[in-house]
Scaffold this active site. Structure first.
Site, PDB file in Angstrom:
ATOM      1  N   CYS A   2      -3.084   9.327  -7.780  1.00 15.25           N
ATOM      2  CA  CYS A   2      -2.994  10.927  -7.896  1.00 15.25           C
ATOM      3  C   CYS A   2      -4.374  11.496  -7.677  1.00 15.25           C
ATOM      4  O   CYS A   2      -5.521  10.667  -8.377  1.00 15.25           O
ATOM      5  CB  CYS A   2      -2.263  11.253  -9.340  1.00 15.25           C
ATOM      6  SG  CYS A   2      -0.639  10.825  -9.402  1.00 15.25           S
ATOM      7  N   ARG A  28      -5.560   9.152  -2.164  1.00 15.65           N
ATOM      8  CA  ARG A  28      -5.204   8.736  -3.708  1.00 15.65           C
ATOM      9  C   ARG A  28      -3.453   8.728  -4.129  1.00 15.65           C
ATOM     10  O   ARG A  28      -3.262   8.143  -4.948  1.00 15.65           O
ATOM     11  CB  ARG A  28      -5.799   9.540  -4.878  1.00 15.65           C
ATOM     12  CG  ARG A  28      -7.460   9.393  -4.704  1.00 15.65           C
ATOM     13  CD  ARG A  28      -8.102  10.328  -5.795  1.00 15.65           C
ATOM     14  NE  ARG A  28      -8.038   9.754  -7.100  1.00 15.65           N
ATOM     15  CZ  ARG A  28      -8.652   9.284  -7.508  1.00 15.65           C
ATOM     16  NH1 ARG A  28      -9.678   8.710  -7.190  1.00 15.65           N
ATOM     17  NH2 ARG A  28      -8.547   8.611  -8.968  1.00 15.65           N
ATOM     18  N   TRP A  74       0.940   9.942  -6.530  1.00 15.37           N
ATOM     19  CA  TRP A  74       1.403   8.705  -6.704  1.00 15.37           C
ATOM     20  C   TRP A  74       2.332   8.625  -7.433  1.00 15.37           C
ATOM     21  O   TRP A  74       1.848   8.191  -8.767  1.00 15.37           O
ATOM     22  CB  TRP A  74       0.260   7.875  -6.349  1.00 15.37           C
ATOM     23  CG  TRP A  74       0.826   6.452  -5.816  1.00 15.37           C
ATOM     24  CD1 TRP A  74       0.833   5.981  -4.705  1.00 15.37           C
ATOM     25  CD2 TRP A  74       0.842   5.212  -6.837  1.00 15.37           C
ATOM     26  NE1 TRP A  74       1.186   4.318  -4.605  1.00 15.37           N
ATOM     27  CE2 TRP A  74       1.360   4.220  -6.037  1.00 15.37           C
ATOM     28  CE3 TRP A  74       0.983   5.088  -8.184  1.00 15.37           C
ATOM     29  CZ2 TRP A  74       1.513   2.867  -6.571  1.00 15.37           C
ATOM     30  CZ3 TRP A  74       1.253   3.944  -8.739  1.00 15.37           C
ATOM     31  CH2 TRP A  74       1.541   2.732  -7.645  1.00 15.37           C
ATOM     32  N   ASN A 100      -3.789  13.284 -13.515  1.00 14.94           N
ATOM     33  CA  ASN A 100      -3.693  11.848 -13.168  1.00 14.94           C
ATOM     34  C   ASN A 100      -3.875  10.940 -14.151  1.00 14.94           C
ATOM     35  O   ASN A 100      -4.712  10.919 -15.190  1.00 14.94           O
ATOM     36  CB  ASN A 100      -5.172  11.711 -12.351  1.00 14.94           C
ATOM     37  CG  ASN A 100      -5.326  10.509 -11.768  1.00 14.94           C
ATOM     38  OD1 ASN A 100      -4.246   9.346 -11.593  1.00 14.94           O
ATOM     39  ND2 ASN A 100      -6.503   9.691 -11.601  1.00 14.94           N
ATOM     40  N   GLY A 101      -2.898   9.771 -14.266  1.00 12.30           N
ATOM     41  CA  GLY A 101      -2.992   8.890 -15.493  1.00 12.30           C
ATOM     42  C   GLY A 101      -1.438   8.663 -15.840  1.00 12.30           C
ATOM     43  O   GLY A 101      -0.608   9.173 -15.050  1.00 12.30           O
ATOM     44  N   GLU A 462      -7.772 -12.266   3.542  1.00 12.94           N
ATOM     45  CA  GLU A 462      -8.171 -10.763   3.805  1.00 12.94           C
ATOM     46  C   GLU A 462      -7.308 -10.341   5.129  1.00 12.94           C
ATOM     47  O   GLU A 462      -7.037  -9.175   5.355  1.00 12.94           O
ATOM     48  CB  GLU A 462      -9.694 -10.738   3.765  1.00 12.94           C
ATOM     49  CG  GLU A 462     -10.219  -9.028   4.045  1.00 12.94           C
ATOM     50  CD  GLU A 462      -9.492  -8.173   3.000  1.00 12.94           C
ATOM     51  OE1 GLU A 462      -9.045  -8.715   2.213  1.00 12.94           O
ATOM     52  OE2 GLU A 462      -9.754  -7.060   3.243  1.00 12.94           O
ATOM     53  N   LYS A 466      -4.710  -7.036   5.223  1.00 16.51           N
ATOM     54  CA  LYS A 466      -5.051  -6.035   6.123  1.00 16.51           C
ATOM     55  C   LYS A 466      -3.815  -5.827   6.908  1.00 16.51           C
ATOM     56  O   LYS A 466      -3.351  -4.717   7.024  1.00 16.51           O
ATOM     57  CB  LYS A 466      -6.032  -6.241   6.856  1.00 16.51           C
ATOM     58  CG  LYS A 466      -7.495  -6.041   6.468  1.00 16.51           C
ATOM     59  CD  LYS A 466      -7.918  -4.523   5.980  1.00 16.51           C
ATOM     60  CE  LYS A 466      -7.573  -4.466   4.535  1.00 16.51           C
ATOM     61  NZ  LYS A 466      -8.249  -4.649   3.601  1.00 16.51           N
ATOM     62  N   GLU A 469      -0.479  -4.824   4.663  1.00 16.27           N
ATOM     63  CA  GLU A 469      -0.780  -3.371   3.816  1.00 16.27           C
ATOM     64  C   GLU A 469      -0.545  -2.091   5.081  1.00 16.27           C
ATOM     65  O   GLU A 469      -0.133  -1.012   4.772  1.00 16.27           O
ATOM     66  CB  GLU A 469      -1.748  -3.157   3.133  1.00 16.27           C
ATOM     67  CG  GLU A 469      -3.212  -3.048   3.814  1.00 16.27           C
ATOM     68  CD  GLU A 469      -4.366  -2.878   2.675  1.00 16.27           C
ATOM     69  OE1 GLU A 469      -5.445  -3.140   2.956  1.00 16.27           O
ATOM     70  OE2 GLU A 469      -4.042  -2.124   1.659  1.00 16.27           O
ATOM     71  N   HIS A 485       1.765 -28.781   3.318  1.00 15.37           N
ATOM     72  CA  HIS A 485       2.469 -28.790   1.754  1.00 15.37           C
ATOM     73  C   HIS A 485       3.564 -27.690   1.620  1.00 15.37           C
ATOM     74  O   HIS A 485       4.103 -27.420   0.521  1.00 15.37           O
ATOM     75  CB  HIS A 485       1.258 -28.653   0.856  1.00 15.37           C
ATOM     76  CG  HIS A 485       0.440 -29.790   1.260  1.00 15.37           C
ATOM     77  ND1 HIS A 485       0.703 -31.129   0.824  1.00 15.37           N
ATOM     78  CD2 HIS A 485      -0.850 -29.621   1.287  1.00 15.37           C
ATOM     79  CE1 HIS A 485      -0.402 -31.870   0.967  1.00 15.37           C
ATOM     80  NE2 HIS A 485      -1.500 -30.910   1.083  1.00 15.37           N
ATOM     81  N   LYS A 585      -5.433   4.703  -2.839  1.00 14.83           N
ATOM     82  CA  LYS A 585      -6.694   3.804  -2.802  1.00 14.83           C
ATOM     83  C   LYS A 585      -7.162   3.553  -4.075  1.00 14.83           C
ATOM     84  O   LYS A 585      -7.985   2.457  -4.292  1.00 14.83           O
ATOM     85  CB  LYS A 585      -7.788   4.845  -2.070  1.00 14.83           C
ATOM     86  CG  LYS A 585      -9.137   4.156  -1.824  1.00 14.83           C
ATOM     87  CD  LYS A 585      -9.485   4.209  -0.367  1.00 14.83           C
ATOM     88  CE  LYS A 585     -10.484   3.309  -0.053  1.00 14.83           C
ATOM     89  NZ  LYS A 585     -10.467   2.055   0.442  1.00 14.83           N
TER      90      LYS A 585
HETATM   91  C1  AGP Z   1      -7.387  -3.383   0.049  1.00 16.30           C
HETATM   92  O1  AGP Z   1      -7.223  -2.847   1.426  1.00 16.30           O
HETATM   93  C2  AGP Z   1      -6.722  -2.465  -0.860  1.00 16.30           C
HETATM   94  N1  AGP Z   1      -7.331  -1.129  -0.820  1.00 16.30           N
HETATM   95  C3  AGP Z   1      -6.714  -3.023  -2.269  1.00 16.30           C
HETATM   96  O2  AGP Z   1      -6.360  -4.417  -2.211  1.00 16.30           O
HETATM   97  C4  AGP Z   1      -8.101  -2.635  -3.091  1.00 16.30           C
HETATM   98  O3  AGP Z   1      -8.980  -3.658  -2.505  1.00 16.30           O
HETATM   99  C5  AGP Z   1      -7.879  -3.097  -4.736  1.00 16.30           C
HETATM  100  O4  AGP Z   1      -6.904  -2.183  -5.100  1.00 16.30           O
HETATM  101  C6  AGP Z   1      -9.025  -2.861  -5.266  1.00 16.30           C
HETATM  102  O5  AGP Z   1      -9.571  -1.757  -5.439  1.00 16.30           O
HETATM  103  P1  AGP Z   1     -11.062  -1.667  -5.753  1.00 16.30           P
HETATM  104  O6  AGP Z   1     -12.202  -2.291  -5.057  1.00 16.30           O
HETATM  105  O7  AGP Z   1     -11.397  -0.316  -5.940  1.00 16.30           O
HETATM  106  O8  AGP Z   1     -10.986  -2.015  -6.931  1.00 16.30           O
END
Ligand code: AGP
Length: 590
Positions: A2, A28, A74, A100-101, A462, A466, A469, A485, A585
């Protein structure tokens, strides 16, 4: 998650400004959007959906008044519907709140308020806030006192902004465990969850701390919850509004991938700060990295570096698991918290738990964020604002700080190699056309595998993160040696396997694993040195990188084509890579 914004202007219309600011916070949350202005009557436009969709339907900027509040959601409590969209109001519609929260005790408070006759219209936790403020204003309190009294009754996390037609010309904000900054313009003031929201209007910012309130009414006052004035410093931000624009690219993500060479260059200028922090920290016997998501993958690279180059035992713990697994911290342990946002709830909670038991260092991108104020030591990545939900330039910047830390703690030879990273990245970026073509050929598959050994293993994880997501294709990253395994059972005809194999001691063993998947019909996408003929021969498709990039430095460069591949697959599938579904984010809930 949010995003909230508020503004009180000298003159002119607040709604277009709120809309522009809240657009910059859409990373957000994009379940719903809403704006309330006061002139002094409160008027609200809100609905579920992304900002562009809701704006096309409601014309959000068309609201009267020179002050107001806005929100992107969100969803946590209640479906993403119009009723649950913020702002939320009291019974009379005279008090509006964005939040937000999470209010943890909202059910009991709601029950109490309903028994007193308050009528609720949403399923959200937030709605108790305007009703509580209404109750206390009805008892004779002003907006400030009623808000403080309401917040004292609530448990949980919040950043809020409140307006009321009963007190025209005033906005009250407050924060506890959710970010909130104050923008100080020329006779006008802003509140926002994050700095990029207000960069078009001011670069002067006050960071609110937990338990603080701010009252904006043509002037600015910060208080604690008892109403005592708190003196705050105004910080000048060196991020520009342009940095939070797409700058001619189709998406923020693509722009941010192309900014990686400069993000690394800028982060390398932090060398003196790194040396200073290493000196302050003193002797370290053990390292413990704590992070989530992409930041966790950066931490894994840290483990390989600290253990192989410095022989320092290193753990890497997911922040959400920290409280169940981190038993062995002591005053000779350096706990390193990596976070782009500096606001991730899991990471902050782990940091708070570690602060009394170990030396703590936060590696953070967002200036003044909570982690930077709570850790004993701080190092910044200089990536600039990252708007795409998928972390790209901040990942390579985090890696850069980790490599510099290792260099400063005993492996200075790394610095020369780090200096060449931007040039290697620029070369990798030139290959974008062939990666776009490759993406077009694998955008309709249902599974993808990424494999690597040693330093290439975190890159495989990673790369898979990517992909999943932003393309919604099932992607798995594995240590190449683990396939036999279990996961090998999933390999079938035509399943893409991205084999990451930079020059180095793991190369030949990875090649054997490539042969194993090939024998089961996989479509191998090799990622290696451009002069690696053996990998090229085994692979159906090949992404060649500079032969001077060895395995140790490879995490910084080999991730670039993988980010581009995910980006182009996402676009090929008709998706918006900047706003993947269900994600936000900044993850401020546990
Ligand atoms: C990755 O592309 C994501 N945005 C997510 O995994 C992110 O790295 C994670 O939520 C951690 O966020 P931060 O680095 O702001 O703590």
């Amino acid at each position: 998650m949010c995003g909230i914004v508020a503004c009180i202007l000298k003159d002119g219309s607040a709604a277009p400004v709120l809309l522009e600011c809240v657009r910059r916070l859409e990373y957000r949350g994009y379940d719903s959007v809403g704006i309330a202005t006061s002139d002094p009557m409160i008027r609200i436009k809100k609905d579920s959906g992304k900002i562009d969709e809701v704006d096309a339907e409601l014309d959000l900027a068309d609201l009267p008044g020179s002050m107001g509040i806005a929100h992107v959601r969100w969803a946590t409590h209640g479906l993403p519907t119009a009723e649950n969209a913020h702002p939320h109001t009291d019974c009379s519609g005279e008090i509006a709140v964005v939040h937000n929260g999470i209010i943890e005790n909202y059910l009991e408070v709601k029950e109490e308020l309903e028994s007193e006759g308050h009528i609720f219209r949403s399923e959200t936790d937030t709605e108790v806030i305007p009703h509580l403020i209404e109750k206390y204003m009805d008892e004779g309190m002003d907006l400030e006192a009623a808000t403080a009294t309401a917040l004292r009754k609530l448990r949980g996390a919040y950043a809020i902004a409140v307006v009321s037609s009963r007190e025209p010309g005033r906005i009250v904000g407050a924060r506890k465990e959710s970010p909130l900054i104050v923008g100080v313009g020329e006779g006008e003031y802003f509140l926002a969850s994050d700095v990029p929201a207000i960069l078009n209007h001011t670069s002067r910012v006050i960071y609110l701390d937990d338990g603080e309130m701010v009252i904006l009414d043509g002037d600015l006052r910060v208080t604690d919850m008892e109403g005592n004035t708190v003196e705050k410093e105004i910080h000048s931000i060196d991020w520009s509004a342009d940095m939070a624009e797409k700058g001619g690219y189709d998406h923020f993500m693509l722009k941010e991938i192309h900014e990686e060479p400069s993000a690394v260059r800028d982060t390398l200028t932090e060398w003196d700060e790194v040396l200073g922090v290493v000196e302050e920290i003193g002797e370290v016997e053990r390292i413990c990295f704590v992070a989530c998501g992409t930041s966790y993958h950066a931490s894994l690279v840290g483990k390989y570096l600290f253990e192989s180059l410095l022989g320092i035992p290193t753990d890497v713990i997911l922040a959400s698991e920290f409280r169940y697994s981190a038993g062995a911290l002591n005053d000779r342990t350096l706990a390193i918290f990596i976070s782009q946002s500096g606001e991730t709830a899991d990471t902050l909670n782990a940091l708070r738990a570690a602060n009394s038991r170990a030396k703590t260092l936060a590696i953070v991108n967002v200036l003044g964020s909570s982690a930077t104020r709570e850790a004993q030591h701080v190092l910044y990545t200089r990536a600039g604002p990252e708007i795409g939900v998928a972390a790209t330039k901040t990942y390579v910047s985090q890696l850069t700080v980790i490599y510099m830390l290792v260099a400063a703690m005993g492996a200075p030879e790394l610095m020369d190699r780090l200096g060449r990273v931007p040039e290697f990245m620029e070369r990798a970026l030139k290959d974008e056309d062939s990666i776009r073509e490759l993406a077009a050929t694998c955008s309709d598959v249902s599974d993808f595998f990424f494999i690597g050994r040693g330093f290439a293993y975190p890159t495989a994880l990673e790369g898979a993160l990517k992909l999943k997501e932003i393309t919604y294709i099932h992607g798995e990253g594995y240590a190449a040696g683990e396939l036999k395994h279990g996961p090998l059972a999933l390999i079938d005809n035509g399943v893409p396997v991205v084999a990451i194999s930079p020059p180095g001691p793991c190369h030949d063993k990875t090649l054997s694993n490539v042969e194993e998947v090939r024998a089961r019909g996989a479509r191998v996408i090799g990622v290696g040195s451009i002069s690696d003929e053996s990998l090229r021969k085994e692979a159906d498709d090949f992404i060649g990188l500079d032969p001077e990039v060895d395995d140790v430095i490879s995490p910084l460069i080999y991730i670039v084509p993988l980010q581009l591949l995910s980006y182009h697959v996402s676009v090929e599938r008709g998706l918006d890579p900047d706003k993947p579904k269900n994600l936000a984010k900044c993850v401020t809930v546990e």
